[in-house]
Motif scaffolding. Structure first.
Motif, PDB file in Angstrom:
ATOM      1  N   ASP A  99       0.818  -1.213   0.000  1.00  0.00           N
ATOM      2  CA  ASP A  99       0.000   0.000   0.000  1.00  0.00           C
ATOM      3  C   ASP A  99       0.852   1.264   0.000  1.00  0.00           C
ATOM      4  OD1 ASP A  99      -2.912   0.987   0.374  1.00  0.00           O
ATOM      5  OD2 ASP A  99      -1.783   2.118   1.881  1.00  0.00           O
ATOM      6  N   CYS A 100       1.979   1.231   0.726  1.00  0.00           N
ATOM      7  CA  CYS A 100       2.811   2.448   0.816  1.00  0.00           C
ATOM      8  C   CYS A 100       3.818   2.550  -0.324  1.00  0.00           C
ATOM      9  CB  CYS A 100       3.521   2.523   2.167  1.00  0.00           C
ATOM     10  SG  CYS A 100       4.913   1.388   2.369  1.00  0.00           S
ATOM     11  N   ASP A 101       3.927   1.489  -1.144  1.00  0.00           N
ATOM     12  CA  ASP A 101       4.873   1.478  -2.277  1.00  0.00           C
ATOM     13  C   ASP A 101       6.317   1.652  -1.820  1.00  0.00           C
ATOM     14  OD1 ASP A 101       2.741   1.398  -4.322  1.00  0.00           O
ATOM     15  OD2 ASP A 101       2.324   3.440  -3.640  1.00  0.00           O
ATOM     16  N   LYS A 152      -4.577   2.400   7.075  1.00  0.00           N
ATOM     17  CA  LYS A 152      -4.323   3.415   6.053  1.00  0.00           C
ATOM     18  C   LYS A 152      -3.163   4.300   6.486  1.00  0.00           C
ATOM     19  CE  LYS A 152      -7.406   2.389   2.990  1.00  0.00           C
ATOM     20  NZ  LYS A 152      -6.957   1.905   1.659  1.00  0.00           N
ATOM     21  N   GLN A 155      -0.699  10.554   5.673  1.00  0.00           N
ATOM     22  CA  GLN A 155       0.353  11.204   4.893  1.00  0.00           C
ATOM     23  C   GLN A 155       0.200  12.723   4.947  1.00  0.00           C
ATOM     24  OE1 GLN A 155       0.603   9.588   0.958  1.00  0.00           O
ATOM     25  NE2 GLN A 155       2.448  10.716   0.422  1.00  0.00           N
ATOM     26  N   ARG A 353      -3.452   7.904   2.615  1.00  0.00           N
ATOM     27  CA  ARG A 353      -2.813   7.532   1.356  1.00  0.00           C
ATOM     28  C   ARG A 353      -3.753   6.653   0.518  1.00  0.00           C
ATOM     29  NH1 ARG A 353       2.459   7.512  -0.604  1.00  0.00           N
ATOM     30  NH2 ARG A 353       3.024   5.805  -2.017  1.00  0.00           N
ATOM     31  N   LYS A 354      -3.954   7.061  -0.702  1.00  0.00           N
ATOM     32  CA  LYS A 354      -4.754   6.318  -1.698  1.00  0.00           C
ATOM     33  C   LYS A 354      -6.219   6.172  -1.302  1.00  0.00           C
ATOM     34  CE  LYS A 354      -0.878   3.366  -3.188  1.00  0.00           C
ATOM     35  NZ  LYS A 354      -0.419   1.952  -3.327  1.00  0.00           N
ATOM     36  N   ASP A 355      -6.714   7.014  -0.418  1.00  0.00           N
ATOM     37  CA  ASP A 355      -8.103   6.868   0.017  1.00  0.00           C
ATOM     38  C   ASP A 355      -8.758   8.229   0.268  1.00  0.00           C
ATOM     39  OD1 ASP A 355     -10.538   5.987   0.959  1.00  0.00           O
ATOM     40  OD2 ASP A 355      -9.682   4.391   2.195  1.00  0.00           O
TER      41      ASP A 355
END
Length: 495
Positions: A99-101, A152, A155, A353-355
């Motif tokens: 998820d965090c890459d 999640k 960030q 992040r991403k949400d």
């Protein structure tokens, strides 16, 4: 050397390299100069692996020097650093890494993950010890515990300035909140540094020129011994630790000199009034409390004498913060009325992040809610009731588990307790207390009667547990947070 005018760790280490920075879990001592050299090498090593501003590095690390090196190395080259709880399962760790890459993962020997670097030695090997070029501040990205779904990442936008330009703002803020100042102080790490508060306070300590003493895990007598041996002046703890230290025999507690303590900061969970009073009777008025969350950071704070004047409060809004209490319709409530807590900060916002949907759902315009219920008194001091998700509604009346837990914890036969609401056809919910008896105490009907009698003068009868059951242990996180959701799920599965 007087470090009060130096803007943080990197400048302090360059100006006073012989200053003692870290005493590791095995007693190894590292100076500021030695720590900076390793930090610079790791910064160069990360750049050599192709990482650039805004990229992500993860650490699955035990408490120790490597955890500190990773925070400070990523913090000067514009990277996001994700500390990961090494108690998680392999699949849970894998989820966060994906998820965090994360482009690089650093682990301890016992926390190894596929493709991860073991320790910081590989990153540092062959790299120069001087500062990297184009220095720019990074940030730690914390993953929330995920009690309502997958965790999640919280960030924040990178500041786009070198650390020396932004560190003074944060050291000023922590100074205002808990009276920490630059100088020859000693900070004790008592909790896992994959959690936000212990990690942040270790970082603050280095930016203030303090010495950081690290423990691998919390042990009540060992903490007292370390305080005496290193003349610890400040530490970050959680209420469960206070409770466990108060359970030590009087002759053990009296064996150690804790007079060096000036600031013991506590957060992460509500502290029962009786527990906090007993600690201050023992240690003096040194307990500083703050309340917030991973998302909101330190939103409210209270110093010892202000708390003694208003027992139970978690304080007033911290510098740059505003607060309000709202009802279910989003309308602001007057003083004394419990409702959902919302805060707004001048220090900047966050995103999940991403949400973006989750980010939006947690906000009310510019205001963010940690999900807790509380009320403000007429002077603006906040008093917590409980998590909204843990609220028990019985017979149409709101009941807050934390209040009942605090009352039961005052009884010497109780080592730990979790109070939950269990569905009931007539009342909506019944109050159930799951009690971990103190060592040497036998559970049974006699103890149950004694505990209910104990509740009599402390909480209203409608709050008394309908059921008291006994458990050998209750699930708490390493920082002391009680997982009522896990307790509730386990209890209901047994019915």
């Amino acid at each position: 050397m007087d470090v009060s005018q130096l803007p943080g760790f990197y400048a302090i280490a360059a100006a006073d390299p012989g200053r003692l920075a870290v005493i590791d879990t095995d007693g190894t001592e590292t100076s500021y100069g030695e720590l900076l050299a390793r930090v610079n090498q790791v910064s160069h090593g990360l750049r050599a692996r192709g990482l650039r501003t805004g990229d992500v590095v993860a650490g699955v690390l035990p408490n120790g020097i490597d955890a500190i090196v990773m925070i400070m190395a990523t913090g000067q080259i514009g990277l996001y650093y994700v500390p990961i709880n090494w108690h998680l399962t392999a699949s849970e760790v894998a989820y966060i890494l994906a998820d965090c890459d994360a482009k690089v993962v650093v682990t301890g020997p016992e926390q190894a993950v596929p493709g991860g670097e073991i320790g910081t030695e590989g990153l540092a090997a062959g790299q120069p010890t001087d500062a990297p070029g184009e220095r720019t501040a990074g940030a730690v990205m914390w993953y929330t515990s995920g009690t309502t779904g997958f965790p999640k990442g919280v960030q924040r936008r990178l500041p786009g300035a070198e650390p020396e330009a932004i560190v003074p703002l944060y050291t000023w803020f922590v100074g205002e909140v808990v009276d920490l100042r630059p100088g020859a102080e000693v900070h004790l790490v008592t909790s896992p540094m994959y959690h936000s508060a212990p990690c942040a306070h270790a970082q603050f300590a280095l930016h203030l020129g303090h010495t950081v003493v690290i423990t691998p895990r919390f042990d009540p007598e060992n903490i007292l011994e370390l305080i005496e041996r290193h003349r610890v002046s400040n530490a970050m703890m959680v209420p469960t630790m206070f409770h466990r230290m108060l359970r030590l025999p009087e002759e053990v507690r009296g064996r150690y000199d804790v007079s060096s303590l000036r600031q013991v900061i506590h957060t992460a969970a509500a502290c029962p009034v009786a527990v906090k009073r007993q600690i201050m009777d023992w240690w003096g008025p040194v307990l500083y409390e703050y309340y917030g969350s991973t998302e909101s950071t330190i939103a409210f704070s209270v110093k010892p004498h202000d708390w003694l004047a208003r027992p139970g409060t978690v304080g007033r809004p911290a510098p740059t913060f505003e607060a309000k209490i709202v009802d279910e319709a989003g309308m602001e409530l007057p003083p004394g009325e419990p409702g959902l807590i919302y805060v707004k900060s001048g220090l900047g916002t966050f995103e999940y992040r991403k949400d973006p949907a989750k980010t939006a759902a947690s906000m009310l315009g510019e205001w963010y809610s940690p999900g807790d219920i509380g009320f403000l008194d007429k002077d603006g001091y906040l008093f917590l009731c409980d998590r909204r998700t843990d609220l028990i509604v019985s017979g149409g009346v709101n009941i807050y588990p934390a209040e009942i837990e605090a009352a039961l914890l005052e009884h010497p036969a109780v080592a730990d307790v979790a109070v939950i609401g269990v569905p009931d056809d007539e009342w909506g919910h019944n109050v159930v207390a799951l009690v971990q008896p103190a060592k040497g105490v036998s559970p049974g009907p006699g103890l149950t009667a004694e505990l209910l009698e104990h509740c009599g003068p402390r909480i209203a009868r409608f709050k008394h547990p309908k059921v008291i059951e006994y458990r050998s242990e209750l699930p708490r996180t390493p920082t002391g947070k009680l997982s009522r959701s896990k307790v509730r799920e386990a209890y209901l599965s047994e019915l």
